[in-house]
Design a protein around this motif. Structure first.
Motif, short mmCIF file in Angstrom:
data_model
loop_
_atom_site.label_atom_id
_atom_site.label_comp_id
_atom_site.label_asym_id
_atom_site.label_seq_id
_atom_site.Cartn_x
_atom_site.Cartn_y
_atom_site.Cartn_z
N SER A 102 0.83 -1.21 0.00
CA SER A 102 0.00 0.00 0.00
C SER A 102 0.87 1.26 0.00
O SER A 102 0.62 2.20 -0.76
CB SER A 102 -0.93 -0.02 1.21
N LYS A 103 1.91 1.28 0.85
CA LYS A 103 2.82 2.44 0.91
C LYS A 103 3.53 2.64 -0.43
O LYS A 103 3.63 3.76 -0.92
CB LYS A 103 3.86 2.25 2.01
N ASN A 104 4.01 1.56 -1.01
CA ASN A 104 4.71 1.66 -2.29
C ASN A 104 3.77 2.13 -3.40
O ASN A 104 4.15 2.91 -4.26
CB ASN A 104 5.34 0.32 -2.67
N TYR A 105 2.54 1.69 -3.36
CA TYR A 105 1.56 2.09 -4.35
C TYR A 105 1.29 3.59 -4.24
O TYR A 105 1.25 4.30 -5.25
CB TYR A 105 0.27 1.27 -4.17
N ARG A 106 1.11 4.08 -2.99
CA ARG A 106 0.89 5.52 -2.78
C ARG A 106 2.08 6.33 -3.27
O ARG A 106 1.90 7.38 -3.88
CB ARG A 106 0.64 5.80 -1.29
N LEU A 162 4.16 5.59 -5.65
CA LEU A 162 4.13 5.59 -7.11
C LEU A 162 3.10 6.58 -7.63
O LEU A 162 3.33 7.27 -8.63
CB LEU A 162 3.84 4.18 -7.65
N ILE A 163 1.95 6.66 -6.98
CA ILE A 163 0.91 7.60 -7.38
C ILE A 163 1.40 9.03 -7.17
O ILE A 163 1.27 9.88 -8.06
CB ILE A 163 -0.41 7.34 -6.61
N GLU A 164 1.99 9.29 -5.99
CA GLU A 164 2.49 10.64 -5.68
C GLU A 164 3.60 11.06 -6.64
O GLU A 164 3.73 12.23 -6.99
CB GLU A 164 2.99 10.70 -4.24
N ALA A 165 4.39 10.09 -7.11
CA ALA A 165 5.47 10.41 -8.03
C ALA A 165 4.98 10.54 -9.47
O ALA A 165 5.73 10.90 -10.37
CB ALA A 165 6.55 9.33 -7.95
N GLY A 166 3.70 10.27 -9.68
CA GLY A 166 3.12 10.39 -11.01
C GLY A 166 3.49 9.24 -11.93
O GLY A 166 3.35 9.34 -13.15
N LEU A 167 3.94 8.13 -11.38
CA LEU A 167 4.31 6.99 -12.20
C LEU A 167 3.14 6.08 -12.49
O LEU A 167 3.23 5.22 -13.38
CB LEU A 167 5.44 6.20 -11.52
N ILE A 168 2.08 6.25 -11.77
CA ILE A 168 0.86 5.46 -12.02
C ILE A 168 -0.30 6.40 -12.25
O ILE A 168 -0.51 7.36 -11.61
CB ILE A 168 0.53 4.52 -10.84
#
Length: 189
Positions: free
Chosen positions: A177-181, A183-189
């Protein structure tokens, strides 16, 4: 099957093992065949015709078959006959309380340790039958590993192991969950 189908196992010995009526009898015959072949003693004289140390090896390995494999085969037979919750006697005329209790007590932890123990026994028999020097050289190592598996089985720490698996699973979900967030914050997803 792995041991008896190996190149060093004589075809006649394989036939005698396969002719046994039960899986447990096949294990016992396998052990007799292996010691007979290794030490050039007739099958009828095993273990009494073996040298002292070899007879001790035989008796130790036979005790594993009688004390560990026999109950395992019994449980396996119950499962194979659809007795997943309640085990019956051999005639299927009444409930076998002891076998039912053992059946209900089996966990993945138990199965993994029993598989580990069987691997060490298989290795001992393979070394006995097929290799020239490895049996005597590696016996103590395999035997101590086999006994360690037996001790862990008797200690029955399956509940602690299951708890550890649950904690690891939850920790993994948190990390995912942390890694997914991130990635979202970095704009990669």
């Amino acid at each position: 099957m792995w041991v008896i189908s190996s190149i060093g196992f004589p075809v006649e010995a394989e036939r005698r093992v396969m002719a046994e009526r039960t899986v447990l009898d096949m294990w016992r015959q396998l052990l007799v065949e292996a010691f007979s072949e290794r030490y050039k003693v007739s099958r009828s004289k095993i273990p009494n015709g073996l040298p002292y140390t070899s007879a001790a090896y035989f008796k130790g390995m036979q005790s594993v078959i009688d004390e560990q494999i026999a109950p395992l085969v019994s449980i396996r037979n119950s499962l194979a006959h659809g007795q997943w919750v309640v085990a019956f006697n051999e005639q299927r005329s009444e409930v076998n309380g002891d076998r039912t209790k053992k059946l209900n007590g089996i966990t993945l932890w138990h199965l993994r340790l029993q598989r580990n123990m069987l691997n060490h026994l298989e290795r001992l028999i393979f070394d006995l039958m097929v290799t020239q020097y490895a049996f005597e050289r590696d016996f103590d190592k395999h035997w101590s590993n086999l006994q360690a598996a037996q001790i862990r089985l008797r200690s029955d720490k399956s509940k602690e192991w299951e708890s550890l698996l649950r904690k690891r699973h939850l920790r993994g979900k948190v990390h995912k969950s942390k890694n997914y967030r991130k990635l979202i914050e970095a704009g990669l997803i």
